[in-house]
Each structure stands twice: as C-alpha cells, then as structure tokens.
Design an enzyme around this catalytic site. Structure first.
Site, PDB file in Angstrom:
ATOM      1  N   GLY A   1     -22.033 -10.462  17.347  1.00  0.00           N
ATOM      2  CA  GLY A   1     -23.246 -10.317  16.537  1.00  0.00           C
ATOM      3  C   GLY A   1     -23.554 -11.585  15.762  1.00  0.00           C
ATOM      4  N   ASN A   2     -24.485 -11.492  14.834  1.00  0.00           N
ATOM      5  CA  ASN A   2     -24.789 -12.646  13.979  1.00  0.00           C
ATOM      6  C   ASN A   2     -25.117 -12.155  12.574  1.00  0.00           C
ATOM      7  OD1 ASN A   2     -27.787 -12.249  13.713  1.00  0.00           O
ATOM      8  ND2 ASN A   2     -27.629 -12.395  15.939  1.00  0.00           N
ATOM      9  N   ARG A   3     -25.399 -13.062  11.672  1.00  0.00           N
ATOM     10  CA  ARG A   3     -25.482 -12.709  10.259  1.00  0.00           C
ATOM     11  C   ARG A   3     -26.874 -12.257   9.801  1.00  0.00           C
ATOM     12  NH1 ARG A   3     -23.705 -17.892   7.659  1.00  0.00           N
ATOM     13  NH2 ARG A   3     -24.359 -16.811   5.774  1.00  0.00           N
ATOM     14  N   SER A   4     -27.785 -12.055  10.735  1.00  0.00           N
ATOM     15  CA  SER A   4     -29.135 -11.657  10.313  1.00  0.00           C
ATOM     16  C   SER A   4     -29.133 -10.277   9.633  1.00  0.00           C
ATOM     17  CB  SER A   4     -30.063 -11.621  11.522  1.00  0.00           C
ATOM     18  OG  SER A   4     -31.273 -11.008  11.155  1.00  0.00           O
TER      19      SER A   4
END
Ligand code: CTP
Length: 404
Positions: free
Chosen positions: A208-211
C-alpha cells in the site's frame, strides 16, 4: 475554509430533546468559519442552557424579543444580517408557526424578518412526525422554498426506536454548507477518486501507500457543496463526506473497473487517488505462515487508470490528474499532463513539510493544458479543492463542446 467561512448563521434552537445535539451543530459551524448567532426559545431553555451556546457560538445566545442590551429590535437585526436561518431541532410547534406566520417569540420574529434561506431540521417522536397535520405543514414549507433536513430513523427519547430522530450533526452542517455554496456546479456530474489502493499479498497483508484520501475527499465535499452530483470512488469509504455517492474499492483493478463505467458520462474527473503502480503477481488465499520463511513477492505493473481515461476521454470532459513528486516537480508534472492527455494536473512536492500524504494541509501548483498555472500556498485541503474546481469549471465552460 469552505462556503461557511465568514457567513452569518442564525441558529434557532427549539424545545426538543435533540436540542443538545444543536450544540455539536453550533461547534461544527463555528469550526468551519461561520459567524453563529444562537437564538433559543423558552422550550429550548428547558432542555439546554444558554451559557453552553454563548460559550461555543460567535456571540451570546439570545432568548427574548425584549430587553436585548444591544438593540431594541433584535429580530430585524438578526434577520436582515443573516445569510441563513437554521432551525435545529425544529419542533412541530415551530414548523406550524412558520407555516402560519405566527410571530410567537424572537426566533419566529427573526424568521419573518429575514430574506435569507431558512433551513429546518425536524426532530420529534414518530407519532408526531407522522401526523397528517405535521406532514402537511412540512410539505407547505418545502413548496415555499424552506430547506428541510429530514429526520432519520433510530433511537428516540424514552428509548423508543422509530422515525423522527434529528439528522446527524455532520449532515446538518453539510446541508448548511450546500445552502450557502456558490452553486456553480449544480447538476454537474463529477467523478472523484481518493485514497491509496491496497494490493493483496495474502489474506491479511497488502502492498500500500501512505495516502489518507483527505485531498480527494475534500474535492468531493467541495463539489457536492457547490451542487454537483458526485461519485466518490475511494479506498477510505469510512471517512467519506456526506452528500456524495460513495463506491468503496480496495485495489487498483477494482478502481479501474468502476472508473471505466463512471467516467463515461462524467463532466469532470478528478483522479486524486494514489494508485499503486505495481501489485503482487499472485496473492495467497489464506495467510502466509511465518515458519514457511520470507515470501518472494514478485511485482507486476497495474493498469494506469488515468492514462486509460485520457485515451478514451469524451469530448468536453475535463480530466484532472495529480502528481505527487519529490524532485523536479514542475517538469515531472508537465510531462504527466501531456503523456496522460489531461486538461490539468495538480502537482505537489510531498517532501515539503505539511504537504500531501496524511496532512490536513497541502501546497500545490495547478498546471493547465494551455500553459497557465495557479499556485495555492500551504492551506487547508478544502482551499486546494476550491482552486482545483474553480479551474476545472472554467475549463469546462470555455470548451466549445459545452457551449450551446
Ligand atoms: N494513476 C492512475 N493509475 C495508476 C497510477 C497512477 O490513474 N496505476 C494516476 C494517479 O491517480 C494520479 C496520476 O496518475 O492522478 C499520477 O500518478 P503517478 O503515480 O504520480 O504517475 P506515474 O505516471 O505513475 O509516474 P511516476 O510513478 O513515475 O511518478
């Protein structure tokens, strides 16, 4: 700040048990920048204290048509200065008085002395709400242009469950915001994506990512407040704003298939989601066990949703991309604008303090396909949303395809 910033709202509180929830509505309106003048009826004072409202609102609560220390005519001062008169909660009594024009107290005198929109949030027991007389009064108010925030079903005073419970304070604040918004996107179809996609490795783990989805959600909320029909495709459905149609998704593939359908008749598409560029080639059905050793995760590219939308862009549609960069902000963003056939791109340097992922604030440069630029210095994400939608709307309106 949204459309409530600097706007003057008379918050009329009448004597229902839900009067305590008006405290939360008051706080939300003040937090959003509104100037709130509370007016409490005698019934309201049986339920809540004027001091609470005086402490939270922008000026002391008023409770009487007479003996106002500032003016002998508080109702006309309040009514003439108001941008909105919001009655929350509204009892059957005040609804009936608004219909007949009976000026029984300061609140009713203010309703009669204003040309501002009046918004009514009924709350009462189910039996009362369903009375033909009450329903008829509400219908008449609506026909006359009074804005109604309908009650919900749920727990009522005395432990009963039924219809008539005051709408959620967040919904009431959003309705007030909509009522005061410029309305320049009324009935425009807007598609917004938000949040980081999650690409599964196994049943519990993902890449995933930090958005946080906050910037996309701010765009969706602003578009809805300005009257648009908004579809929000998000991986963060739990924090989606009210007043929009939410389509929850997890992966890039799910987001791609929803967008393919929803973008067909959208007039503005804002692709704020942080879509994973790569996903695990395969995902295990169950949970991978530690004792089997570190898994080899082979990554394969996902489809570029925005590039696909750019290839199939219908005439007249305004397609907006985002570019989160850590180096060469403007060059990278301009290249993406061109490569993905966009009308505009919102570029932000996420290596800067307070910018981008997980923050409440953002600093962006909006690059338009015609070469013009708009800089938004570090501000609330809602302010960024406003600039993005202002630019998208003028692009939409200047496109010859959209002119009659
Ligand atoms: N985007 C998309 N689908 C992807 C990847 C990105 O629709 N699979 C969209 C994002 O929502 C954003 C824009 O494309 O609006 C820019 O994404 P970004 O990842 O910065 O662009 P890339 O072309 O992948 O460039 P790079 O990763 O090299 O910076």
């Amino acid at each position: 700040m949204g459309s409530l910033s600097g706007r003057r709202i008379v918050l009329g509180v009448t004597g229902g048990i839900a009067a305590y929830k008006a405290v939360e509505v008051c706080r939300r309106l003040v937090d959003a920048g509104a100037h709130v003048s509370p007016v409490l009826t005698d019934g309201a004072l049986e339920m809540v204290g004027a001091t609470t409202f005086s402490a939270l609102a922008s000026e002391p609560a008023r409770t009487s048509l007479f003996h106002d220390p500032e003016t002998p005519i508080p109702h006309t001062v309040l009514g003439q200065n108001a941008d909105l008169v919001l009655i929350c909660p509204a009892t059957a009594r005040i609804i009936s008085d608004i219909r007949t024009g009976r000026s029984a107290d300061l609140l009713m005198a203010t309703v009669l002395a204003t040309r501002a929109p009046v918004m009514v949030c009924p709350a009462m027991h189910t039996e009362m709400w369903e009375q033909a007389s009450v329903q008829e009064n509400v219908d008449v108010l609506e026909e006359r242009g009074v804005l109604i925030v309908p009650p919900e079903s749920g727990r009522l005073a005395g432990g009963d469950i039924g219809h008539g419970r005051l709408a959620d304070p967040a919904i009431i604040a959003a309705a007030a915001e909509r009522a005061l918004a410029p309305g320049d996107l009324v009935a425009r179809r807007v598609l917004v994506t938000a949040g980081g996609t999650r690409e599964p490795i196994d049943a519990v783990r993902y890449v995933g990512n930090r958005s946080s989805g906050k910037q996309g959600h701010a765009v969706a909320a602003e578009a809805a407040a300005r009257g648009a029909d908004v579809v929000l495709v998000t991986t963060r459905a739990e924090s989606a704003p009210s007043g929009v149609r939410v389509v929850p998704v997890e992966t890039a593939a799910e987001m791609a298939s929803v967008c393919e359908i929803e973008a067909v008749d959208a007039e503005i598409v804002v692709m704020a989601a942080a879509v994973a560029d790569f996903r695990p080639a395969k995902s295990a059905d169950g949970k991978l066990k530690k004792h089997d050793g570190a898994p080899e995760v082979e990554l394969v590219p996902t489809t570029d949703i925005l590039a696909g939308l750019g290839e199939r862009k219908p005439a007249g549609q305004v397609l907006v991309g985002f570019a989160a960069e850590t180096t060469d902000l403007l060059d990278n963003a301009a290249a993406k604008l061109e490569r993905k056939n966009l009308d505009m791109i919102v570029a932000n340097d996420v290596s800067k303090l307070g910018v981008g992922f997980e923050h409440e604030t953002n600093e962006v440069i909006v690059l338009m396909a015609d070469g013009s630029r708009h800089h938004v210095p570090l501000s609330d994400k809602r302010d960024v949303a406003r600039t993005v939608l202002d630019a998208a709307r003028s692009r939409l309106e200047s496109d010859p395809t959209n002119q009659e």
